[in-house]
Design a protein around this motif. Structure first.
Motif, PDB file in Angstrom:
ATOM      1  N   UNK A  82      56.683  92.148  31.081  1.00  0.00           N
ATOM      2  CA  UNK A  82      57.346  90.995  31.682  1.00  0.00           C
ATOM      3  C   UNK A  82      57.210  89.780  30.782  1.00  0.00           C
ATOM      4  N   UNK A  83      58.099  88.819  30.977  1.00  0.00           N
ATOM      5  CA  UNK A  83      58.078  87.612  30.164  1.00  0.00           C
ATOM      6  C   UNK A  83      56.818  86.787  30.446  1.00  0.00           C
ATOM      7  N   UNK A  84      56.327  86.815  31.708  1.00  0.00           N
ATOM      8  CA  UNK A  84      55.118  86.082  32.044  1.00  0.00           C
ATOM      9  C   UNK A  84      53.904  86.649  31.311  1.00  0.00           C
ATOM     10  N   UNK A  85      53.796  87.982  31.218  1.00  0.00           N
ATOM     11  CA  UNK A  85      52.677  88.586  30.508  1.00  0.00           C
ATOM     12  C   UNK A  85      52.721  88.239  29.019  1.00  0.00           C
ATOM     13  N   UNK A  86      53.909  88.270  28.429  1.00  0.00           N
ATOM     14  CA  UNK A  86      54.031  87.928  27.013  1.00  0.00           C
ATOM     15  C   UNK A  86      53.677  86.465  26.766  1.00  0.00           C
ATOM     16  N   UNK A  87      54.017  85.587  27.711  1.00  0.00           N
ATOM     17  CA  UNK A  87      53.727  84.165  27.555  1.00  0.00           C
ATOM     18  C   UNK A  87      52.225  83.910  27.630  1.00  0.00           C
ATOM     19  N   UNK A  99      49.493  85.331  37.941  1.00  0.00           N
ATOM     20  CA  UNK A  99      49.228  85.308  39.372  1.00  0.00           C
ATOM     21  C   UNK A  99      50.538  85.384  40.142  1.00  0.00           C
ATOM     22  N   UNK A 100      50.681  86.342  41.043  1.00  0.00           N
ATOM     23  CA  UNK A 100      51.911  86.414  41.839  1.00  0.00           C
ATOM     24  C   UNK A 100      51.901  85.374  42.947  1.00  0.00           C
ATOM     25  N   UNK A 101      53.076  85.129  43.493  1.00  0.00           N
ATOM     26  CA  UNK A 101      53.208  84.221  44.632  1.00  0.00           C
ATOM     27  C   UNK A 101      52.835  84.995  45.890  1.00  0.00           C
TER      28      UNK A 101
END
Length: 285
Positions: A82-87, A99-101
């Motif tokens: 996912x883009x969040x993991x790469x960031x 962290x998920x919502x």
């Protein structure tokens, strides 16, 4: 007695006098150019009384400028994970999962909003293909599944696995507000035209009129308020959805297909020629 030597009675040349020292000028000190950029309060008052010169008028600001730190933009996502993991990998040496919502997961868990769509890429063999575009609001994921149509030459099933997909029109991830009846969305480089939504999806949107005004009967009625004096809208027999769109277009209002469905669900009647929209119900006549 003091004996005079050559040069003792001759003044040294090139001496700096008070009138030679002015703020903003450059003087030579041992072969180096020195800039006079300011003076103290005593020197300022002395020159004002002695020569009437304001030394502070030519003062030069030599204070250090604030350091400007350039913020590097993160590299583009390479498609792995996912883009969040790469960031997070770019921000931390020891990355942790994003962290998920949790609140959204608890409220929207299990929700599945389905729209029916058709492919409009201009290919004759794809005109009869039908798809279900499913949106999962708990994680904002979207999936596309093809409906089996006899003699279409295409096998039904998964067309696009559910995932967070970016909308080419906005550059952001697809949101629920990007999907409504009459909208064309681009998924996997294919244009899909949304032609209908299931009952649960329509009720879900109607329950949130502030977020989705095209599912709010009152907001839709306000958009066609200029049709109140039309004779066809005064007829208790109702007007067809297609004719309502034509009347609105004549007054410069382009109704969305989803808005027509909302009006039909709230102010509709059954007739021999199919469902119609009752104008007097809309305007309280």
């Amino acid at each position: 007695s003091v004996q005079a030597y050559p040069g003792m009675l001759v003044s040294d040349g090139g001496l700096y006098l008070p009138e030679d020292l002015r703020v903003g000028d450059t003087i030579n000190v041992w072969g180096r150019q020195v800039v006079l950029y300011d003076c103290d309060d005593f020197t300022q008052s002395f020159y004002e009384e002695w020569s009437g010169h304001d030394q502070r008028a030519a003062r030069i600001d030599v204070s250090d400028k604030p350091i400007k730190h350039l913020k590097l933009s993160p590299p583009p996502h390479n498609g792995i994970g996912t883009e969040e993991d790469s960031l997070i990998n770019c921000k931390m040496i020891s990355p942790i999962p994003a962290k998920p919502d949790v609140a959204k997961l608890m409220v929207m868990s299990g929700e599945n909003l389905r729209f029916e769509a058709k492919m409009i890429n201009g290919e004759p063999e794809d005109e009869c293909r039908r798809f279900v575009v499913a949106f999962f609001p708990d994680t904002d994921r979207i999936g596309v599944y093809e409906i089996q149509v006899r003699n279409s030459g295409h096998i039904g099933g998964k067309f696009r696995e559910k995932a967070r997909i970016k909308n080419p029109d906005t550059g952001k991830y697809f949101e629920l507000k990007d999907l409504y009846v009459g909208k064309t969305v681009n998924i996997c480089s294919q244009p899909f035209y949304v032609i209908k939504a299931d009952e649960h999806c329509l009720q879900f949107l109607e329950a949130r009129p502030d977020e989705f005004p095209w599912a709010d009967p009152a907001a839709c009625a306000d958009r066609i308020a200029m049709l109140k004096d039309e004779e066809e809208m005064k007829d208790h027999e109702g007007v067809s959805p297609g004719r309502l769109k034509e009347l609105a277009e004549q007054h410069g209002v382009e109704l969305l297909d989803h808005e027509v469905i909302t009006l039909l669900r709230a102010f509709g009647l059954d007739s021999a020629n199919g469902p119609v929209i009752c104008g007097p119900r809309i305007f309280g006549q």
